[in-house]
Design a protein around this motif. Structure first.
Motif, PDB file in Angstrom:
ATOM      1  N   TYR A   1       5.016  -5.968 -16.151  1.00 57.15           N
ATOM      2  CA  TYR A   1       4.886  -5.015 -15.052  1.00 57.15           C
ATOM      3  C   TYR A   1       4.621  -5.675 -13.712  1.00 57.15           C
ATOM      4  CZ  TYR A   1       0.009  -5.498 -16.541  1.00 57.15           C
ATOM      5  OH  TYR A   1      -1.210  -5.986 -16.910  1.00 57.15           O
TER       6      TYR A   1
ATOM      7  N   THR B   1       8.311  -6.572 -11.604  1.00 65.16           N
ATOM      8  CA  THR B   1       8.950  -5.577 -10.749  1.00 65.16           C
ATOM      9  C   THR B   1       8.374  -5.611  -9.338  1.00 65.16           C
ATOM     10  OG1 THR B   1       8.774  -4.237 -12.725  1.00 65.16           O
ATOM     11  CG2 THR B   1       9.805  -3.222 -10.815  1.00 65.16           C
TER      12      THR B   1
ATOM     13  N   LYS C   1      12.082   8.270  -9.649  1.00 64.67           N
ATOM     14  CA  LYS C   1      10.796   8.059  -8.966  1.00 64.67           C
ATOM     15  C   LYS C   1       9.938   7.025  -9.695  1.00 64.67           C
ATOM     16  CE  LYS C   1       9.797  12.403  -6.571  1.00 64.67           C
ATOM     17  NZ  LYS C   1       9.035  13.663  -6.734  1.00 64.67           N
ATOM     18  N   LEU C   2      10.072   6.961 -11.018  1.00 60.24           N
ATOM     19  CA  LEU C   2       9.288   5.974 -11.765  1.00 60.24           C
ATOM     20  C   LEU C   2       9.618   4.560 -11.327  1.00 60.24           C
ATOM     21  CD1 LEU C   2       9.078   7.513 -15.288  1.00 60.24           C
ATOM     22  CD2 LEU C   2       7.193   6.464 -14.072  1.00 60.24           C
ATOM     23  N   GLY C   3      10.860   4.380 -10.854  1.00 62.97           N
ATOM     24  CA  GLY C   3      11.223   3.064 -10.342  1.00 62.97           C
ATOM     25  C   GLY C   3      10.385   2.669  -9.140  1.00 62.97           C
TER      26      GLY C   3
ATOM     27  N   HIS D   1       7.347   3.359  -8.699  1.00 65.04           N
ATOM     28  CA  HIS D   1       5.937   3.443  -9.097  1.00 65.04           C
ATOM     29  C   HIS D   1       5.031   2.514  -8.279  1.00 65.04           C
ATOM     30  CE1 HIS D   1       2.601   4.077 -11.898  1.00 65.04           C
ATOM     31  NE2 HIS D   1       2.366   2.795 -11.779  1.00 65.04           N
ATOM     32  N   ASN D   2       5.435   1.244  -8.167  1.00 67.19           N
ATOM     33  CA  ASN D   2       4.565   0.269  -7.498  1.00 67.19           C
ATOM     34  C   ASN D   2       4.546   0.397  -5.988  1.00 67.19           C
ATOM     35  OD1 ASN D   2       3.372  -1.190  -9.642  1.00 67.19           O
ATOM     36  ND2 ASN D   2       5.380  -2.061 -10.087  1.00 67.19           N
TER      37      ASN D   2
ATOM     38  N   LEU E   1       4.233   3.383  -4.449  1.00 68.35           N
ATOM     39  CA  LEU E   1       3.375   4.513  -4.082  1.00 68.35           C
ATOM     40  C   LEU E   1       1.920   4.081  -4.174  1.00 68.35           C
ATOM     41  CD1 LEU E   1       5.310   7.268  -6.035  1.00 68.35           C
ATOM     42  CD2 LEU E   1       5.324   6.874  -3.582  1.00 68.35           C
ATOM     43  N   LYS E   2       1.166   4.317  -3.104  1.00 71.26           N
ATOM     44  CA  LYS E   2      -0.189   3.777  -3.042  1.00 71.26           C
ATOM     45  C   LYS E   2      -1.271   4.831  -3.251  1.00 71.26           C
ATOM     46  CE  LYS E   2       1.320  -0.327  -2.217  1.00 71.26           C
ATOM     47  NZ  LYS E   2       1.906  -0.689  -3.495  1.00 71.26           N
ATOM     48  N   ALA E   3      -0.925   6.128  -3.151  1.00 67.47           N
ATOM     49  CA  ALA E   3      -1.948   7.176  -3.239  1.00 67.47           C
ATOM     50  C   ALA E   3      -2.679   7.097  -4.575  1.00 67.47           C
ATOM     51  CB  ALA E   3      -1.307   8.544  -3.073  1.00 67.47           C
TER      52      ALA E   3
ATOM     53  N   LYS F   1       2.533   9.790  -9.228  1.00 65.56           N
ATOM     54  CA  LYS F   1       2.928   8.595  -9.973  1.00 65.56           C
ATOM     55  C   LYS F   1       2.126   8.410 -11.256  1.00 65.56           C
ATOM     56  CE  LYS F   1       0.785   4.575  -8.615  1.00 65.56           C
ATOM     57  NZ  LYS F   1       0.615   3.344  -7.867  1.00 65.56           N
TER      58      LYS F   1
ATOM     59  N   ARG G   1       3.492  10.702 -13.950  1.00 71.69           N
ATOM     60  CA  ARG G   1       4.801  10.219 -14.410  1.00 71.69           C
ATOM     61  C   ARG G   1       4.644   8.991 -15.291  1.00 71.69           C
ATOM     62  NH1 ARG G   1       6.453  11.680  -9.044  1.00 71.69           N
ATOM     63  NH2 ARG G   1       5.988   9.593  -8.313  1.00 71.69           N
TER      64      ARG G   1
ATOM     65  N   GLU H   1       6.735  -0.547 -19.341  1.00 72.95           N
ATOM     66  CA  GLU H   1       6.124  -1.820 -18.980  1.00 72.95           C
ATOM     67  C   GLU H   1       7.100  -2.651 -18.137  1.00 72.95           C
ATOM     68  OE1 GLU H   1       2.732  -4.481 -20.509  1.00 72.95           O
ATOM     69  OE2 GLU H   1       3.027  -2.341 -20.498  1.00 72.95           O
TER      70      GLU H   1
ATOM     71  N   ILE I   1       9.633  -1.632 -16.272  1.00 71.32           N
ATOM     72  CA  ILE I   1       9.933  -1.134 -14.928  1.00 71.32           C
ATOM     73  C   ILE I   1       8.690  -1.145 -14.039  1.00 71.32           C
ATOM     74  CG2 ILE I   1      11.865   0.286 -15.714  1.00 71.32           C
ATOM     75  CD1 ILE I   1      10.047   2.709 -15.141  1.00 71.32           C
ATOM     76  N   GLY I   2       7.571  -1.675 -14.519  1.00 72.78           N
ATOM     77  CA  GLY I   2       6.457  -1.931 -13.608  1.00 72.78           C
ATOM     78  C   GLY I   2       5.190  -1.128 -13.864  1.00 72.78           C
ATOM     79  N   ILE I   3       5.058  -0.545 -15.058  1.00 77.48           N
ATOM     80  CA  ILE I   3       3.864   0.247 -15.345  1.00 77.48           C
ATOM     81  C   ILE I   3       3.010  -0.489 -16.370  1.00 77.48           C
ATOM     82  CG2 ILE I   3       3.034   2.401 -16.366  1.00 77.48           C
ATOM     83  CD1 ILE I   3       5.785   3.561 -15.330  1.00 77.48           C
TER      84      ILE I   3
END
Lengths: 259, 341
Positions: free
Chosen positions: A72, A75, A99-101, A103-104, A106-108, B179, B182, B195, B197-199
């Motif tokens: 993670y 990305t 939107k999941l793309g 993810h990193n 978005l800071k809220a 986020k 999601r 994992e 894709i960055g989670i």
């Protein structure tokens, strides 16, 4: 040099999936990785994404060593990928998948989201606007953005996968067979999209693909792999004329078709 | 966007919710209050189990942590009850993180076992740490009040329980527009792809445990305030299983499902009791009531998993459409189809 593989080896138990693979990708290049099934192409991708840990050798992205990182983290550095089997999140809409793309980006915080605080709402709204304008509309997905991905035809699912990879605003985009299973029209549209994003976003692309027509027409450079080893590297022209590559992968038929 | 029709709909719902205590008897109202508390708890478990895909058999124990912490603070330090409920929720969230973190490397059946262990461990603490919890006989607490306004009656407590339930529903549905929500669904659907894709699945599973336990702690504190008594029996394993039943019967991964499930599971024992009372006239079976209740829950979980995995949240709109179809004939039907696609 945006990506550098240095004598990469990878083994699972007794199986040697990769054996001393080295290559370098320059910024802005469209670099293809080809070879027969089981040659280790997807293993290279999984190693770059830190999903597989190399047994030997190093991977550098812009001089940063990727080996010790978690998948993670990769990305966030600016590397994203698509999957051979799309790997979409079936329980979500097209828009949410994409939107999941981001993810990193978005800071809220979680709490500000739960209480619908203005800055969280604003960030979400702005990201959605950007994604719709720049990605969904371009990929022809805006009309279907609220549908569950599972209900879409395969060709569109491939586009959602690409959209999700793009949403993280990568510098290096890794594509695992983006036109596999598509008919000629779909394949041509997909290549058109890819070339558009490459130019507009100044992307570097690492492409794994079996469709030789596509590979030979859009690649800047190609690496050919067989049994976990690199057997050739060069421009499409050079690869097409390489005797070893023709015997192992392209076949005599291809040689005739080209000439 | 709020249009006129949905505005009217919400106004009607708000009016009904606001006036329930005016025309309901005490018995009905006590059920409504218990259901509203269960909604808060079930929404919490649904975040963890329904949306993140992590089963937990320790939800009741986390409710207990909230209840005991809130009760202890109110009795010994005379904290205002709202503050005590908040701290109770936070204590549960911390307990959720502590007991959840070793569980995060486990999946499926093994995770169920690990959470079961935390349930048993916490139950033991509730029963045996007598100086704090009061042991088996429990801990009495005052009924909640703000500035002299007491929530001691069912009528008044209704607004408290309903207020918390509505906040729980509102915050949870907001969560899944952001986020974090999601990321939960992504981990449920494909943890490895998530994992890549960055989670960080470790981080988000932990957040899910914390949020879910926070809701549990709040629900537990509310239950303690409502009963003005905290006893270990309120937070035993069979209560955890009831919460799992709420999620499965209601419909995992939907907010509406948690609401339906909580209401259904709260009312079900009353229904069973009613039927056993009738049958008892012909055959003495009062003693069987508890067994019948547990058996019915078990049977319902199995039947829903087999035949209606989407739960009541799928069945109720279907019944609604069927009724609409009866009255509207063709016109209504075509609209329903477009909704499905």
């Amino acid at each position: 040099m945006i990506l550098k593989l240095d004598k990469l080896s990878l083994s699972f138990g007794g199986i040697q999936a990769l054996n001393g693979v080295s290559f370098e990708i320059k910024e802005g290049e469209l670099f293809s990785l080809i070879g027969p099934n089981g040659a280790g192409k997807t293993s290279v991708i999984n190693a770059i994404c830190s999903f597989y840990k190399p047994t030997k050798g190093e991977i550098y992205f812009k001089d940063k060593l990727l080996n010790p990182l978690k998948p993670y983290n990769i990305t966030a550095l600016g590397v994203s990928r698509t999957f051979q089997n799309t790997e979409l999140f079936a329980g979500m809409s097209v828009l949410d998948n994409i939107k999941l793309g981001s993810h990193n980006r978005l800071k809220a915080s979680t709490l500000s989201g739960m209480f619908h605080l203005p800055w969280a709402k604003k960030e979400e709204r702005e990201e959605e606007k950007y994604l719709r304008e720049e990605i969904l509309k371009r990929l022809g997905l805006d009309e279907v953005r609220n549908r569950f991905v599972g209900t879409l035809p395969y060709g569109l699912q491939k586009r959602v996968d690409l959209g999700r990879a793009l949403a993280s605003r990568p510098e290096l985009l890794i594509l695992d067979e983006p036109v596999a299973g598509m008919n000629n029209d779909e394949s041509r549209d997909m290549v058109e999209c890819l070339l558009h994003f490459k130019k507009a976003w100044n992307l570097t692309i690492l492409l794994v693909e079996h469709d030789m027509e596509v590979v030979m027409s859009i690649s800047d450079r190609i690496v050919v792999m067989n049994f976990g080893q690199k057997i050739a590297e060069g421009t499409p022209q050079e690869i097409q004329n390489n005797e070893q590559v023709i015997t192992i992968y392209l076949g005599k038929q291809y040689e005739k078709d080209v000439s | 966007m709020v249009n006129k029709k949905s505005l009217v709909k919400w106004a009607v719902i708000a009016a009904i919710l606001a006036t329930v205590p005016l025309y309901s008897g005490n018995y009905i109202l006590s059920l409504v209050n218990l259901a509203a508390i269960a909604v808060t708890g079930a929404v919490g478990l649904n975040i963890l189990t329904g949306y993140t895909g992590q089963i937990s058999l320790g939800h009741a124990a986390f409710m207990g942590v909230g209840a005991y912490v809130a009760g202890y603070l109110m009795t010994n330090y005379h904290l205002p009850f709202l503050l005590a409920v908040l701290i109770g929720g936070i204590a549960s969230a911390i307990a959720g993180i502590i007991f959840g973190s070793p569980s995060l490397r486990l999946k499926g059946l093994y995770l169920a076992m690990a959470t079961l262990a935390s349930q048993i461990l916490l139950e033991y603490v509730f029963k045996n740490w007598r100086s704090v919890t009061g042991g088996v006989s429990g801990m009495y607490i005052e009924s909640p009040s703000i500035l002299g306004f007491s929530f001691g009656t069912d009528q008044r407590f209704y607004y408290l329980a309903m207020g918390f339930a509505l906040i729980a529903i509102w915050t949870a549905s907001n969560l899944f527009k952001t986020k974090t929500g999601r990321a939960f669904i992504a981990i449920r659907d494909r943890d490895i792809a998530a994992e890549i894709i960055g989670i960080s699945s470790f981080k988000y599973k932990l957040i899910s445990f914390a949020i879910s336990s926070f809701y549990a702690g709040v629900a537990g504190s509310l239950l303690a305030l409502y009963l003005t008594l905290v006893v270990p029996e309120s937070f035993v394993l069979s209560v955890s299983i009831q919460y799992v039943a709420m999620v499965i019967i209601g419909g995992p991964g939907t907010i509406a499902g948690a609401i339906y499930g909580a209401i259904f599971v709260t009312l079900l024992p009353q229904g069973i009791e009613y039927i056993t009372n009738i049958l008892a006239q012909f055959y003495p079976m009062e003693a069987l009531f508890a067994a019948l209740r547990d058996m019915t829950f078990g049977l319902l979980i199995i039947l829903f998993l087999l035949f209606e995995p989407k739960g009541l949240s799928d069945i109720i709109p279907r019944i609604g459409r069927w009724f609409k179809g009866l009255f509207l004939k063709k016109g209504g039907e075509s609209r329903n189809l477009s909704h499905i696609q």
